[in-house]
Scaffold this active site. Sequence first.
Site, PDB file in Angstrom:
ATOM      1  N   PHE A 127       0.855  -1.179   0.000  1.00  0.00           N
ATOM      2  CA  PHE A 127       0.000   0.000   0.000  1.00  0.00           C
ATOM      3  C   PHE A 127       0.902   1.243   0.000  1.00  0.00           C
ATOM      4  O   PHE A 127       1.880   1.292   0.747  1.00  0.00           O
ATOM      5  CB  PHE A 127      -0.866  -0.041   1.256  1.00  0.00           C
ATOM      6  CG  PHE A 127      -2.021   0.907   1.243  1.00  0.00           C
ATOM      7  CD1 PHE A 127      -3.035   0.780   0.310  1.00  0.00           C
ATOM      8  CD2 PHE A 127      -2.101   1.927   2.171  1.00  0.00           C
ATOM      9  CE1 PHE A 127      -4.104   1.653   0.305  1.00  0.00           C
ATOM     10  CE2 PHE A 127      -3.176   2.808   2.173  1.00  0.00           C
ATOM     11  CZ  PHE A 127      -4.184   2.664   1.236  1.00  0.00           C
ATOM     12  N   TYR A 231     -11.447  -0.982   9.815  1.00  0.00           N
ATOM     13  CA  TYR A 231     -12.667  -0.481   9.159  1.00  0.00           C
ATOM     14  C   TYR A 231     -12.985  -1.207   7.856  1.00  0.00           C
ATOM     15  O   TYR A 231     -13.952  -0.883   7.203  1.00  0.00           O
ATOM     16  CB  TYR A 231     -12.572   1.034   8.907  1.00  0.00           C
ATOM     17  CG  TYR A 231     -11.264   1.516   8.304  1.00  0.00           C
ATOM     18  CD1 TYR A 231     -11.008   1.379   6.952  1.00  0.00           C
ATOM     19  CD2 TYR A 231     -10.301   2.099   9.108  1.00  0.00           C
ATOM     20  CE1 TYR A 231      -9.812   1.813   6.414  1.00  0.00           C
ATOM     21  CE2 TYR A 231      -9.103   2.536   8.586  1.00  0.00           C
ATOM     22  CZ  TYR A 231      -8.856   2.387   7.235  1.00  0.00           C
ATOM     23  OH  TYR A 231      -7.670   2.809   6.710  1.00  0.00           O
ATOM     24  N   LYS A 232     -12.145  -2.207   7.477  1.00  0.00           N
ATOM     25  CA  LYS A 232     -12.435  -2.946   6.241  1.00  0.00           C
ATOM     26  C   LYS A 232     -13.296  -4.165   6.590  1.00  0.00           C
ATOM     27  O   LYS A 232     -14.440  -3.979   6.976  1.00  0.00           O
ATOM     28  CB  LYS A 232     -11.122  -3.273   5.550  1.00  0.00           C
ATOM     29  CG  LYS A 232     -10.457  -1.978   5.057  1.00  0.00           C
ATOM     30  CD  LYS A 232      -9.059  -2.124   4.521  1.00  0.00           C
ATOM     31  CE  LYS A 232      -8.554  -0.746   4.087  1.00  0.00           C
ATOM     32  NZ  LYS A 232      -7.112  -0.708   3.849  1.00  0.00           N
TER      33      LYS A 232
HETATM   34  C1  PLP Z   1      -6.343   0.421   4.226  1.00  0.00           C
HETATM   35  C2  PLP Z   1      -4.891   0.185   4.370  1.00  0.00           C
HETATM   36  C3  PLP Z   1      -4.109   1.026   5.160  1.00  0.00           C
HETATM   37  C4  PLP Z   1      -4.728   2.240   5.806  1.00  0.00           C
HETATM   38  O1  PLP Z   1      -3.890   2.864   6.676  1.00  0.00           O
HETATM   39  P1  PLP Z   1      -4.468   4.036   7.598  1.00  0.00           P
HETATM   40  O2  PLP Z   1      -3.326   4.451   8.381  1.00  0.00           O
HETATM   41  O3  PLP Z   1      -5.603   3.453   8.384  1.00  0.00           O
HETATM   42  O4  PLP Z   1      -4.987   5.094   6.695  1.00  0.00           O
HETATM   43  C5  PLP Z   1      -2.779   0.727   5.316  1.00  0.00           C
HETATM   44  N1  PLP Z   1      -2.227  -0.344   4.708  1.00  0.00           N
HETATM   45  C6  PLP Z   1      -2.954  -1.176   3.925  1.00  0.00           C
HETATM   46  C7  PLP Z   1      -2.317  -2.362   3.302  1.00  0.00           C
HETATM   47  C8  PLP Z   1      -4.304  -0.923   3.722  1.00  0.00           C
HETATM   48  O5  PLP Z   1      -5.028  -1.726   2.950  1.00  0.00           O
END
Ligand code: PLP
Length: 424
Positions: A127, A231-232
């Site tokens: 990500f 939250y997913k």
């Molecule tokens: C959704 C997601 C995040 C989100 O990070 P936040 O700090 O909550 O914004 C991070 N890493 C991955 C792999 C994700 O899918």
Amino acid sequence: MFKDQYIKAGELDKADSLRIYKSQFYFPEENIIYLDGNSLGRLPLSAIESSHNAVQYQWGERLIRGWNEGWYTLSAKLSKKLASVIGCNYDEVIITDSTSVNLYKLADAALRLQSGKTAIVTDEFNFPSDLYILQGLIRNHGSKHSLTIVKSRDSVSMDTADILSRITEETALVSLSLVSFKSGYLYDIKTITDYAHKKGALVLWDLSHAAGAVECRLSETGADMAVGCTYKYLNGGPGSPGYLYIRKDLIPRLQNPIQGWFGENNPFEFNQHYTPAAGINRFLTGTPPVLSLTPLHDSLAMLNKAEINIIRKKSIALTGFFIELAELFLSKHGFSLGSPKSASERGSHVSLRHAEAFRICKALTEGVTGTIVIPDFREPDNIRFGFSPLYSTFSEAVRTVELLVQIIEQKLYETVNPQKDAVT
Ligand SMILES: *Cc1c(COP(=O)(O)O)cnc(C)c1O
């Protein structure tokens, strides 16, 4: 045209032992097919009441007394429930901060423990926030570390050998997403961890796109560290806090780079000098977000009751069914599969690629066919269809494919406004 498929889907939905959970989520009047539970899970009905109670009664009436009536221990209590969802011990995980912040804290602690080693390995599936965190961390450590971003050969799967070959005695840290946010590629934690350990490297997993849909088996695989969001597939609501996991024997060896009072051994003794808590709590920093933690209670209870191995089985069946339909009806319309075909290498979302992906996705979300379908778009040409096993159905998979055929055959994607929203 889809008669046989609807019959088959109807049978699969009827035989689905998890079908009872759908009615425990909020489905407002509007009849939409929601396939974005991998980005933001649906609202559990009971979370409406518990959130209302937390605001009006706990905050409104109990005020500061609330801290001794459950707020102070709330995160630890929820973390216990989360432990069985991600397959670790209750005292190895804590819900706190955001995923990005937790990643920073653990990666920083790992680099300090591994001082002397100067390489970090990640991949192009990670990500972007994770890559940014690692890049910033390297700067903050005096730019001594190299960052290797391993490339995929087909932008869908990763050849494990390509990752392993980059892990050497110089490697301090390997940082990977267990399920890739774009293609849904799923790593094997144990293979990577075992090899990294032979070379003296630590591995940090991001479980955000896996937890709640895939069995993470952290203890069983001997995983070092992990972070993730709630939250997913964990349905904690927008911006609900993240979590971090550390294998028990590693906890005393790692230091939180942001040592605040909640990570202190006795926060309410208000000592002038910091002594870290002995356990996982040493990675806490400040006051927990009580209102954002509250809805998680109901969702985690549901996930525990449903059991992650059964959830995973349904996820494989749903995504496999959708892929079969896509091959039968969509490949002739210019779609190609952007996710691994093999179930053991796939998380719970399926990416379909198409030259007109953006406008097709918009046609679905705007409901130009009369039915709104909500997947999401990821650059350059992916539409991600997230199947959340607690409320997604086989019939929805058929309907979605049927609508995609209609959108292509009638060129309905040409009617949408090509403007991109701030959040895609
Ligand atoms: C959704 C997601 C995040 C989100 O990070 P936040 O700090 O909550 O914004 C991070 N890493 C991955 C792999 C994700 O899918």
